[in-house]
Design a protein around this motif. Structure first.
Motif, PDB file in Angstrom:
ATOM      1  N   TYR A 203       0.818  -1.204   0.000  1.00 26.20           N
ATOM      2  CA  TYR A 203       0.000   0.000   0.000  1.00 26.20           C
ATOM      3  C   TYR A 203       0.858   1.263   0.000  1.00 26.20           C
ATOM      4  N   ARG A 204       0.271   2.341  -0.513  1.00 28.50           N
ATOM      5  CA  ARG A 204       0.804   3.690  -0.354  1.00 28.50           C
ATOM      6  C   ARG A 204      -0.232   4.495   0.415  1.00 28.50           C
ATOM      7  N   PHE A 205       0.219   5.552   1.088  1.00 25.63           N
ATOM      8  CA  PHE A 205      -0.613   6.229   2.066  1.00 25.63           C
ATOM      9  C   PHE A 205      -0.645   7.743   1.854  1.00 25.63           C
ATOM     10  N   ASN A 206      -1.773   8.331   2.251  1.00 19.74           N
ATOM     11  CA  ASN A 206      -1.927   9.777   2.325  1.00 19.74           C
ATOM     12  C   ASN A 206      -2.831  10.061   3.524  1.00 19.74           C
ATOM     13  N   ARG A 207      -3.021  11.318   3.857  1.00 19.92           N
ATOM     14  CA  ARG A 207      -3.886  11.617   5.003  1.00 19.92           C
ATOM     15  C   ARG A 207      -4.586  12.950   4.825  1.00 19.92           C
ATOM     16  N   THR A 208      -5.673  13.087   5.567  1.00 15.67           N
ATOM     17  CA  THR A 208      -6.389  14.353   5.663  1.00 15.67           C
ATOM     18  C   THR A 208      -6.353  14.809   7.114  1.00 15.67           C
ATOM     19  N   VAL A 209      -6.677  16.066   7.338  1.00 16.35           N
ATOM     20  CA  VAL A 209      -6.688  16.627   8.688  1.00 16.35           C
ATOM     21  C   VAL A 209      -8.070  17.193   8.968  1.00 16.35           C
ATOM     22  N   GLY A 210      -8.635  16.829  10.117  1.00 17.79           N
ATOM     23  CA  GLY A 210      -9.922  17.379  10.518  1.00 17.79           C
ATOM     24  C   GLY A 210     -10.989  17.155   9.469  1.00 17.79           C
ATOM     25  N   GLU A 211     -11.742  18.205   9.199  1.00 15.22           N
ATOM     26  CA  GLU A 211     -12.826  18.130   8.215  1.00 15.22           C
ATOM     27  C   GLU A 211     -12.472  18.883   6.936  1.00 15.22           C
ATOM     28  N   LYS A 222       5.224   5.925   1.025  1.00 20.59           N
ATOM     29  CA  LYS A 222       5.523   4.579   1.486  1.00 20.59           C
ATOM     30  C   LYS A 222       5.122   4.463   2.957  1.00 20.59           C
ATOM     31  N   PRO A 223       4.844   3.253   3.422  1.00 21.20           N
ATOM     32  CA  PRO A 223       4.392   3.094   4.812  1.00 21.20           C
ATOM     33  C   PRO A 223       5.356   3.683   5.827  1.00 21.20           C
ATOM     34  N   GLU A 224       6.659   3.474   5.635  1.00 24.91           N
ATOM     35  CA  GLU A 224       7.625   3.998   6.603  1.00 24.91           C
ATOM     36  C   GLU A 224       7.635   5.529   6.635  1.00 24.91           C
ATOM     37  N   ASP A 225       7.366   6.155   5.487  1.00 25.15           N
ATOM     38  CA  ASP A 225       7.315   7.615   5.446  1.00 25.15           C
ATOM     39  C   ASP A 225       6.071   8.137   6.151  1.00 25.15           C
ATOM     40  N   MET A 226       4.939   7.457   5.969  1.00 24.07           N
ATOM     41  CA  MET A 226       3.724   7.875   6.661  1.00 24.07           C
ATOM     42  C   MET A 226       3.876   7.685   8.172  1.00 24.07           C
ATOM     43  N   ILE A 227       4.462   6.580   8.576  1.00 21.01           N
ATOM     44  CA  ILE A 227       4.663   6.333  10.010  1.00 21.01           C
ATOM     45  C   ILE A 227       5.545   7.418  10.622  1.00 21.01           C
ATOM     46  N   ARG A 228       6.611   7.783   9.928  1.00 22.01           N
ATOM     47  CA  ARG A 228       7.482   8.845  10.435  1.00 22.01           C
ATOM     48  C   ARG A 228       6.730  10.160  10.567  1.00 22.01           C
ATOM     49  N   GLN A 229       5.925  10.481   9.572  1.00 26.79           N
ATOM     50  CA  GLN A 229       5.133  11.717   9.615  1.00 26.79           C
ATOM     51  C   GLN A 229       4.198  11.712  10.827  1.00 26.79           C
ATOM     52  N   LEU A 230       3.571  10.587  11.089  1.00 20.91           N
ATOM     53  CA  LEU A 230       2.616  10.507  12.192  1.00 20.91           C
ATOM     54  C   LEU A 230       3.302  10.697  13.540  1.00 20.91           C
ATOM     55  N   PHE A 231       4.461  10.082  13.713  1.00 24.14           N
ATOM     56  CA  PHE A 231       5.147  10.180  14.998  1.00 24.14           C
ATOM     57  C   PHE A 231       5.795  11.550  15.205  1.00 24.14           C
ATOM     58  N   GLU A 232       5.864  12.349  14.150  1.00 23.18           N
ATOM     59  CA  GLU A 232       6.364  13.720  14.286  1.00 23.18           C
ATOM     60  C   GLU A 232       5.278  14.692  14.726  1.00 23.18           C
ATOM     61  N   LEU A 233       4.007  14.247  14.703  1.00 23.54           N
ATOM     62  CA  LEU A 233       2.905  15.108  15.120  1.00 23.54           C
ATOM     63  C   LEU A 233       2.941  15.333  16.628  1.00 23.54           C
ATOM     64  N   GLN A 234       2.528  16.508  17.055  1.00 20.66           N
ATOM     65  CA  GLN A 234       2.359  16.785  18.468  1.00 20.66           C
ATOM     66  C   GLN A 234       1.077  16.107  18.961  1.00 20.66           C
ATOM     67  N   GLN A 235       1.045  15.730  20.240  1.00 21.81           N
ATOM     68  CA  GLN A 235      -0.164  15.107  20.782  1.00 21.81           C
ATOM     69  C   GLN A 235      -1.372  16.023  20.667  1.00 21.81           C
ATOM     70  N   SER A 236      -1.146  17.320  20.662  1.00 18.95           N
ATOM     71  CA  SER A 236      -2.232  18.286  20.574  1.00 18.95           C
ATOM     72  C   SER A 236      -2.664  18.566  19.135  1.00 18.95           C
ATOM     73  N   SER A 237      -1.992  17.944  18.169  1.00 13.79           N
ATOM     74  CA  SER A 237      -2.348  18.169  16.766  1.00 13.79           C
ATOM     75  C   SER A 237      -3.749  17.639  16.487  1.00 13.79           C
ATOM     76  N   GLN A 238      -4.341  18.155  15.415  1.00  4.89           N
ATOM     77  CA  GLN A 238      -5.688  17.751  15.052  1.00  4.89           C
ATOM     78  C   GLN A 238      -5.687  16.334  14.494  1.00  4.89           C
ATOM     79  N   SER A 239      -6.731  15.599  14.783  1.00  6.74           N
ATOM     80  CA  SER A 239      -6.872  14.249  14.240  1.00  6.74           C
ATOM     81  C   SER A 239      -7.292  14.316  12.772  1.00  6.74           C
ATOM     82  N   GLY A 240      -7.349  13.167  12.133  1.00  8.32           N
ATOM     83  CA  GLY A 240      -7.730  13.121  10.726  1.00  8.32           C
ATOM     84  C   GLY A 240      -7.902  11.681  10.279  1.00  8.32           C
ATOM     85  N   ASP A 241      -7.753  11.454   8.982  1.00  6.65           N
ATOM     86  CA  ASP A 241      -7.926  10.120   8.417  1.00  6.65           C
ATOM     87  C   ASP A 241      -6.731   9.761   7.552  1.00  6.65           C
TER      88      ASP A 241
END
Length: 248
Positions: A203-211, A222-241
């Motif tokens: 799979y390849r991945f992308n994401r959205t933020v909020g609404e 690539k999965p490893e790039d998406m995982i790295r991006q996610l772990f760089e987010l602050q806990q207070s960052s907005q959720s998404g999909d």
């Protein structure tokens, strides 16, 4: 506040969130055009008030909507009469059986079957006012069983507050496209969900933020790039999909 009043307040809150801004529906439909076409089958797991199911139906798809909360399943049954919609009043997980549903009467959008997710988020920013005040035992099916009963979906949307990885553990074949929620305060769940998708396909991945309903990245990662991006987010960052697209 009496329980029935809390439930009515929570129900109204959900209707306002998902139907109070009709211009957002157009954005949702435009985003989903990439994944659902006329004649396709879509799974809407965590259908809630049915807004996403309506979007898929408007694109000509058939929908299997899964909603374990009785109030919201009843609402979908009352308000969507399209014969292309099948409604399942259950949860989805790793294996068939039953599971405890932790319900927040006032904030039903964060109702969950995952006790571990509940424990990890209940003291974090954005969840301070949430109380999970009801517990109901509900039936549980799996993605594999849904596929056996209804067919292979072109797209599977999962919005289940922490049970995403467990749901994908009940899947033994790659689907063309999958979307699931991520919450920065519990990002390990999204990490596990990505790993489960890697188990069954490339799979390849992308994401959205909020609404906002548009992709953050101009290319699929690539999965490893998406995982790295996610772990760089602050806990207070907005959720998404997170959206996962199978490489062909």
């Amino acid at each position: 506040m009496p329980g029935e009043l809390l439930r009515a307040l929570g129900f109204s809150r959900s209707l306002l969130i998902y139907y109070g801004q009709p211009w957002q529906r157009r954005k949702v439909v435009n985003l989903y055009r990439e994944f659902a076409r006329p004649g396709d089958l879509v799974f809407d797991i965590g259908a809630h008030v049915g807004s996403r199911s309506r979007a898929f139906l408007s694109l000509g798809a058939s929908v299997v909507a899964v909603e374990p909360q009785p109030d919201f399943a009843n609402f979908i049954a009352r308000t969507i009469s399209d014969k292309r919609l099948a409604l399942l009043r259950c949860a989805v997980g790793r294996e068939p059986g039953s599971v405890d549903l932790h319900i927040s009467s006032r904030h039903p959008t964060v109702t969950t079957t995952s006790a571990s997710w509940l424990s990890s988020v209940q003291h974090t920013s954005g969840f301070e006012q949430v109380a999970w005040d009801r517990l109901e035992r509900v039936e549980m099916t799996t993605l594999d069983q849904m596929i056996s009963d209804h067919g292979v979906p072109a797209f599977c949307k999962i919005d289940v507050e922490g049970a995403e990885a467990d749901i994908l553990r009940g899947l033994s074949q790659a689907l063309p496209a999958v979307a699931f929620e991520y919450i920065p305060a519990a990002i390990a769940v999204a990490h596990e969900a990505i790993k489960e998708l890697q188990r069954i396909g490339s799979y390849r991945f992308n994401r959205t933020v909020g609404e906002k309903h548009h992709f953050v990245h101009d290319r699929w990662l690539k999965p490893e790039d998406m995982i790295r991006q996610l772990f760089e987010l602050q806990q207070s960052s907005q959720s998404g999909d997170i959206y996962a697209r199978l490489e062909r």
